[in-house]
Design a protein around this motif. Structure first.
Motif, PDB file in Angstrom:
ATOM      1  N   UNK A  22       8.545  -4.544  -7.199  1.00  0.00           N
ATOM      2  CA  UNK A  22       7.487  -3.561  -7.393  1.00  0.00           C
ATOM      3  C   UNK A  22       7.698  -2.428  -6.406  1.00  0.00           C
ATOM      4  N   UNK A  23       7.338  -1.219  -6.841  1.00  0.00           N
ATOM      5  CA  UNK A  23       7.535  -0.014  -6.043  1.00  0.00           C
ATOM      6  C   UNK A  23       6.221   0.755  -5.951  1.00  0.00           C
ATOM      7  N   UNK A  24       5.990   1.331  -4.793  1.00  0.00           N
ATOM      8  CA  UNK A  24       4.850   2.214  -4.586  1.00  0.00           C
ATOM      9  C   UNK A  24       5.165   3.147  -3.436  1.00  0.00           C
ATOM     10  N   UNK A  25       4.175   3.927  -3.028  1.00  0.00           N
ATOM     11  CA  UNK A  25       4.380   4.804  -1.875  1.00  0.00           C
ATOM     12  C   UNK A  25       3.719   4.185  -0.647  1.00  0.00           C
ATOM     13  N   UNK A  26       4.239   4.517   0.505  1.00  0.00           N
ATOM     14  CA  UNK A  26       3.760   3.930   1.749  1.00  0.00           C
ATOM     15  C   UNK A  26       2.399   4.480   2.157  1.00  0.00           C
ATOM     16  N   UNK A  27       1.781   3.787   3.081  1.00  0.00           N
ATOM     17  CA  UNK A  27       0.519   4.230   3.662  1.00  0.00           C
ATOM     18  C   UNK A  27       0.701   5.608   4.293  1.00  0.00           C
ATOM     19  N   UNK A  28       1.828   5.809   4.969  1.00  0.00           N
ATOM     20  CA  UNK A  28       2.135   7.109   5.566  1.00  0.00           C
ATOM     21  C   UNK A  28       2.176   8.197   4.493  1.00  0.00           C
ATOM     22  N   UNK A  29       2.861   7.924   3.374  1.00  0.00           N
ATOM     23  CA  UNK A  29       2.987   8.915   2.299  1.00  0.00           C
ATOM     24  C   UNK A  29       1.637   9.261   1.688  1.00  0.00           C
ATOM     25  N   UNK A  30       0.819   8.250   1.413  1.00  0.00           N
ATOM     26  CA  UNK A  30      -0.475   8.541   0.792  1.00  0.00           C
ATOM     27  C   UNK A  30      -1.372   9.314   1.743  1.00  0.00           C
ATOM     28  N   UNK A  31      -1.253   9.042   3.058  1.00  0.00           N
ATOM     29  CA  UNK A  31      -2.082   9.779   4.014  1.00  0.00           C
ATOM     30  C   UNK A  31      -1.631  11.236   4.124  1.00  0.00           C
ATOM     31  N   UNK A  32      -0.320  11.475   3.989  1.00  0.00           N
ATOM     32  CA  UNK A  32       0.206  12.839   4.016  1.00  0.00           C
ATOM     33  C   UNK A  32      -0.190  13.611   2.752  1.00  0.00           C
ATOM     34  N   UNK A  73      -5.959  13.014  -1.067  1.00  0.00           N
ATOM     35  CA  UNK A  73      -6.602  12.384  -2.221  1.00  0.00           C
ATOM     36  C   UNK A  73      -5.740  12.512  -3.472  1.00  0.00           C
ATOM     37  N   UNK A  74      -5.322  11.365  -4.006  1.00  0.00           N
ATOM     38  CA  UNK A  74      -4.477  11.324  -5.201  1.00  0.00           C
ATOM     39  C   UNK A  74      -5.380  11.355  -6.434  1.00  0.00           C
ATOM     40  N   UNK A  75      -5.090  12.305  -7.349  1.00  0.00           N
ATOM     41  CA  UNK A  75      -5.954  12.510  -8.504  1.00  0.00           C
ATOM     42  C   UNK A  75      -5.278  12.193  -9.839  1.00  0.00           C
ATOM     43  N   UNK A  76      -3.936  12.067  -9.842  1.00  0.00           N
ATOM     44  CA  UNK A  76      -3.235  11.799 -11.096  1.00  0.00           C
ATOM     45  C   UNK A  76      -1.868  11.206 -10.784  1.00  0.00           C
ATOM     46  N   UNK A  77      -1.477  10.197 -11.557  1.00  0.00           N
ATOM     47  CA  UNK A  77      -0.149   9.598 -11.425  1.00  0.00           C
ATOM     48  C   UNK A  77       0.450   9.461 -12.820  1.00  0.00           C
ATOM     49  N   UNK A  78       1.663   9.969 -12.985  1.00  0.00           N
ATOM     50  CA  UNK A  78       2.396   9.828 -14.238  1.00  0.00           C
ATOM     51  C   UNK A  78       3.637   8.993 -13.947  1.00  0.00           C
ATOM     52  N   UNK A  79       3.826   7.923 -14.719  1.00  0.00           N
ATOM     53  CA  UNK A  79       4.919   6.988 -14.455  1.00  0.00           C
ATOM     54  C   UNK A  79       5.907   6.938 -15.617  1.00  0.00           C
ATOM     55  N   UNK A  80       7.153   6.621 -15.297  1.00  0.00           N
ATOM     56  CA  UNK A  80       8.198   6.471 -16.314  1.00  0.00           C
ATOM     57  C   UNK A  80       7.809   5.349 -17.279  1.00  0.00           C
ATOM     58  N   UNK A  81       8.221   5.455 -18.530  1.00  0.00           N
ATOM     59  CA  UNK A  81       7.873   4.411 -19.494  1.00  0.00           C
ATOM     60  C   UNK A  81       8.682   3.126 -19.281  1.00  0.00           C
ATOM     61  N   UNK A  89       0.203  13.344  -8.206  1.00  0.00           N
ATOM     62  CA  UNK A  89      -0.501  14.597  -7.986  1.00  0.00           C
ATOM     63  C   UNK A  89      -1.691  14.350  -7.065  1.00  0.00           C
ATOM     64  N   UNK A  90      -1.716  15.103  -5.977  1.00  0.00           N
ATOM     65  CA  UNK A  90      -2.841  15.050  -5.044  1.00  0.00           C
ATOM     66  C   UNK A  90      -3.592  16.375  -5.152  1.00  0.00           C
ATOM     67  N   UNK A  91      -4.721  16.473  -4.471  1.00  0.00           N
ATOM     68  CA  UNK A  91      -5.531  17.684  -4.544  1.00  0.00           C
ATOM     69  C   UNK A  91      -4.722  18.916  -4.151  1.00  0.00           C
ATOM     70  N   UNK A  92      -3.865  18.795  -3.134  1.00  0.00           N
ATOM     71  CA  UNK A  92      -3.157  19.958  -2.600  1.00  0.00           C
ATOM     72  C   UNK A  92      -1.689  20.074  -2.999  1.00  0.00           C
ATOM     73  N   UNK A  93      -1.097  19.026  -3.556  1.00  0.00           N
ATOM     74  CA  UNK A  93       0.341  19.055  -3.814  1.00  0.00           C
ATOM     75  C   UNK A  93       0.733  18.056  -4.895  1.00  0.00           C
TER      76      UNK A  93
END
Length: 126
Positions: free
Chosen positions: A24-34, A37-45, A60-64
Motif C-alpha cells: 500500500x502507498x500513501x503520502x507521509x505525515x510530513x507531506x500532508x502537513x506541507x 488541507x487536502x480537498x481532492x484526490x484522483x488515483x490511477x485505475x 489537490x490541497x487548498x493551495x497547491x
C-alpha cells in the motif's frame, strides 16, 4: 512528526507498507502537513501498470496540487475508494485510513532503493 519504523519511504515523501509481493502507498505525515488541507484526490485505475517514479495519482490541497509517485514499479491492484468522498482522511490518518493505492510489485529488488524511517527522518531534517 510521525514516521513509523515499519514502513519504507521514497525521497518524494511517499510511504509503502509491504505485504508479501504487494504494498500500500500513501503520502507521509510530513507531506500532508506541507500540503495543508487536502480537498481532492484522483488515483490511477486498477490494472494500470506503472514504473518506479511515475505518477499514480494527483493530490489537490487548498493551495497547491501534488503528484503521488509510485515508489516501485508494479500494477495497481486496489485504490482507496474513500478518497473520492473523504480526501481529508489523508490529513487525519496518513498511514492508516489515508492510504491511496495498492500495487503488485513488479521487481522486489526496487525495494532496496527506498529509505528506512531513520533515513527519511534525516531527509526531512528530523
Amino acid at each position: 512528526m510521525n514516521i513509523p519504523d515499519h514502513l519504507k519511504y521514497s525521497s518524494q515523501h511517499e510511504w509503502m507498507l509491504l505485504d508479501g509481493s504487494s504494498g500500500k502507498i500513501g503520502i507521509t505525515d510530513f507531506a500532508q502537513s506541507e500540503l495543508g488541507d487536502i480537498v481532492f484526490v484522483e488515483l490511477a485505475p486498477v490494472g494500470r501498470k506503472v514504473r518506479q517514479g511515475e505518477s499514480v495519482g494527483t493530490i489537490e490541497a487548498v493551495k497547491t496540487v501534488a503528484e503521488l509517485y509510485s515508489p516501485v514499479s508494479g500494477e495497481v491492484i486496489a485504490v482507496n475508494e474513500k478518497m473520492k468522498s473523504s480526501p481529508e482522511i489523508v490529513n487525519k490518518d496518513p498511514y492508516g485510513e489515508g492510504w491511496m493505492v495498492q500495487l503488485r510489485i513488479a521487481d522486489l529488488k526496487e525495494l532496496g532503493t527506498l529509505l528506512t524511517a531513520d533515513a527519511y527522518k534525516k531527509l526531512i531534517g528530523q
